[in-house]
Design an enzyme around this catalytic site. Structure first.
Site, mmCIF file in Angstrom:
data_model
loop_
_atom_site.group_PDB
_atom_site.id
_atom_site.type_symbol
_atom_site.label_atom_id
_atom_site.label_comp_id
_atom_site.label_asym_id
_atom_site.label_seq_id
_atom_site.Cartn_x
_atom_site.Cartn_y
_atom_site.Cartn_z
ATOM 1 N N PHE A 102 2.354 9.717 3.790
ATOM 2 C CA PHE A 102 2.711 9.558 5.195
ATOM 3 C C PHE A 102 3.256 8.156 5.501
ATOM 4 C CE2 PHE A 102 -1.818 8.448 5.009
ATOM 5 C CZ PHE A 102 -1.856 7.222 5.668
ATOM 6 N N ASP A 103 3.015 7.210 4.607
ATOM 7 C CA ASP A 103 3.526 5.842 4.861
ATOM 8 C C ASP A 103 3.431 5.034 3.565
ATOM 9 O OD1 ASP A 103 4.626 3.710 6.191
ATOM 10 O OD2 ASP A 103 2.757 3.067 7.136
ATOM 11 N N ILE A 106 -6.687 -0.510 11.471
ATOM 12 C CA ILE A 106 -7.696 0.531 11.684
ATOM 13 C C ILE A 106 -8.993 0.053 11.026
ATOM 14 C CG2 ILE A 106 -6.039 2.420 11.851
ATOM 15 C CD1 ILE A 106 -6.656 3.096 8.926
ATOM 16 N N TYR A 118 0.839 -1.207 0.000
ATOM 17 C CA TYR A 118 0.000 0.000 0.000
ATOM 18 C C TYR A 118 0.869 1.250 0.000
ATOM 19 C CZ TYR A 118 1.159 0.939 4.887
ATOM 20 O OH TYR A 118 1.838 1.227 6.041
ATOM 21 N N TYR A 165 -7.539 7.328 12.523
ATOM 22 C CA TYR A 165 -6.869 7.576 13.807
ATOM 23 C C TYR A 165 -7.578 8.655 14.626
ATOM 24 C CZ TYR A 165 -3.210 4.601 11.940
ATOM 25 O OH TYR A 165 -2.522 3.525 11.438
ATOM 26 N N PHE A 168 -5.590 5.556 0.755
ATOM 27 C CA PHE A 168 -4.735 4.369 0.588
ATOM 28 C C PHE A 168 -4.894 3.798 -0.835
ATOM 29 C CE2 PHE A 168 -5.522 4.412 5.156
ATOM 30 C CZ PHE A 168 -4.259 4.206 5.678
#
Length: 582
Positions: free
Chosen positions: A79-80, A99, A69, A125, A142
């Site tokens: 962010f990731d 999540i 992902y 979050y 995502f």
């Protein structure tokens, strides 16, 4: 890492209504973070922008998944990313380890499917965020690709892609197998193939030499069968994976072609394909055999054929001249029989194989046609086909001149020669080495008009070398009919009297009474004796040549005439020789 999943052929899906609602939400809300009324998103927005053509399984709650992902904010800032770590996410879905938005977004996914997910803050979050990484109340985006899915309840999944028409045996535990394979991950990534190494993978089944899933997937396979075998990671390489090519918790897919199978306890297998009627003799150890064969591997690959050389294979049976399995398989065969002999490698060429056509540990299949066989001690076999039409008091014996018709063939029916092709009967003097020994023997004792069948072994025919039109070591089959017989003369005689010779033989020979007998007078006298029935010449010879030979024997000084001193009867010569020896 967490365990990776394995696909099942059972189609497990989310409720259709739930999926439709998710799709409607995705279309209605677009990719923005607000609802149509301008308020915040209430649920995950899912965009399925790549759907594979086939989807044998969809992600369900409790499945183990592996996926890549990229995670970004609404402005596109990343962010990731699992790609940055070169490590897939491997985790169980729907049990609170992700999540909530990701749990929901993965449901119903197929392997190799790609989705874009928009996750509102309350499913991500929330108002707390992640310090230094994700701010409070952040909507997350995502881009996800699913690479694997399995469940602890999964088993090995087997699909038969091709099943051969003939299956001589199926794989069982403790069997030794030879097979080719292509190995891939569930997403199609290749990790290994036997084809690239130019040889099969050879191993025992059910003996701990293979991963458990492959042990199970090979059971029941037939030589020549193709299977697709899908193995969950807990029956493959599990949490550790294997080297750099098989990740931890990876489901494995093998496309397998079984080449052959045998068991170390196997003996040869015999299958009679054609048995000629009237089999009166079967091959035994010590026999010399001529046969044709096609030799193939268990998958049908031809490795040798006597037909391609247009020559039989000739050998002794049961004497160790051929591989043990063939030695065993040929015994008990009939002439003309066709049989299939399946030979396990320990009775063939073993673990090493031979040459470049028979690999190590290969099962061999021979389709054999027995042409003929004999034993070096065999006599001529004589069978009376029809007796003479009249009572027979005298039979053919050595020295007799005989005339006979014959047909000669090989035992497989191949015609070689026939006197009928020439119109006239064959002529021979028995015991004079004018015909092969076996035929000479078979003609002796016959009556005129009798018909016989003679089976003549090669040591009484043309031997190992054969003759023009006759293969080496061939057993010959004759059908003979005796047409006529003339009694022969004693050994060494060219002419015999039917009664006592004239008292003064020389005077009878000297027709012009000049004291000398030239060839012309000698010939005229002998012919007159034959014509008057007083004597006879050796049968089967040219009379002129026989008379010339007789004249030469009497013309002792070779001056072209016989004198009274030179003339002697053979009986007198023989008597003189006896006295000299005494």
């Amino acid at each position: 890492m967490f365990r990776a999943g394995f696909p099942s052929h059972t189609f497990l899906r989310l409720p259709l209504l739930q999926l439709l609602l998710l799709l409607v939400q995705a279309v209605g809300r677009g990719l923005g973070r607000a609802s149509p009324t301008g308020g915040p998103l209430e649920d995950v927005v899912i965009e399925r922008y790549h759907i594979p053509r086939t989807c044998p399984r969809e992600v369900q709650m409790g499945d183990f998944v592996r996926y890549h992902y990229n995670g970004t904010f609404e402005d596109g800032k990343k962010f990731d990313s699992s790609y940055d770590r070169s490590t897939l996410v491997a985790i169980v879905v729907g049990v609170g380890r992700l999540i909530t938005g990701m749990d929901r977004g993965l449901m119903g996914m197929c392997v190799n499917e790609r989705r874009r997910l928009i996750v509102p803050p309350h499913l991500g979050y929330g108002s707390i965020g992640v310090a230094g990484l994700i701010p409070p109340d952040a909507t997350l985006y995502f881009d996800v690709v699913l690479l694997d899915v399995w469940n602890k309840a999964d088993t090995v999944q087997v699909s038969t892609l091709h099943h051969p028409a003939h299956c001589p045996r199926m794989v069982q535990d403790s069997d030794f197998v030879r097979y080719h394979y292509n190995g891939t991950l569930l997403d199609g990534t290749a990790f290994d193939t036997s084809y690239s190494r130019g040889g099969t993978y050879d191993t025992y089944v059910g003996s701990g030499w293979l991963i458990k899933g492959m042990d199970q997937g090979l059971l029941g396979m037939c030589p020549g069968e193709r299977r697709k075998i899908i193995i969950p990671p807990f029956l493959a390489y599990g949490e550790k994976g294997y080297g750099t090519v098989i990740p931890p918790q990876a489901s494995l897919v093998f496309h397998v072609l079984l080449i052959d199978v045998h068991n170390p306890k196997d003996t040869i297998q015999l299958e009679t394909l054609e048995l000629p009627p009237g089999c009166v003799r079967r091959a035994v150890a010590g026999d010399f055999m001529r046969y044709h064969y096609n030799g193939s591997l268990m998958d049908g690959t031809l490795f040798d054929s006597s037909y391609s050389r247009n020559h039989t294979y000739n050998t002794y049976v049961g004497q160790g001249y051929i591989i043990p399995g063939m030695d065993q398989g040929l015994q008990g065969a009939c002439m003309g029989e066709r049989r299939r002999i399946t030979i396990p490698p320990h009775l063939a060429y073993g673990e090493n194989g031979t040459g470049d056509k028979i690999p190590g540990s290969a099962v061999l299949i021979f389709d054999v046609h027995i042409i003929d066989f004999h034993n070096p001690g065999d006599p001529v076999e004589i069978k009376i086909l029809s007796p003479p039409p009249e009572t027979c008091n005298e039979t053919a014996k050595p020295g007799d001149f005989v005339r006979y018709h014959y047909n000669c063939s090989l035992l497989d029916g191949t015609k070689l020669f026939s006197s009928h092709d020439y119109g006239d009967p064959q002529e021979a003097t028995l015991g004079a080495n004018k015909v092969i020994e076996g035929l000479d023997t078979g003609l002796q004792g016959m009556c005129v008009g009798e018909r016989r069948q003679l089976v003549v072994p090669p040591h009484l025919a043309h031997g190992e070398s054969g003759a023009r039109g006759v293969p080496g070591s061939a057993v010959l089959l004759f059908e003979v009919e005796l047409v006529s017989r003339e009694e022969g003369l004693p050994t060494g005689y060219l002419f015999v009297w039917h009664e006592d010779p004239p008292v003064n033989l020389f005077e009878g020979l000297d027709l012009n009474k000049d004291g000398e007998v030239p060839l012309e007078e000698f010939s005229a006298f002998i012919k007159a004796q034959v014509s008057e029935g007083k004597g006879r010449l050796m049968p089967g010879q040219d009379p002129e040549k026989t008379i010339a030979d007789m004249f030469q024997n009497q013309d002792r000084n070779q001056d072209g005439k016989i004198t009274v001193e030179e003339l002697k009867l053979k009986s007198d010569e023989d008597q003189e020789r006896v006295h000299e020896e005494l």
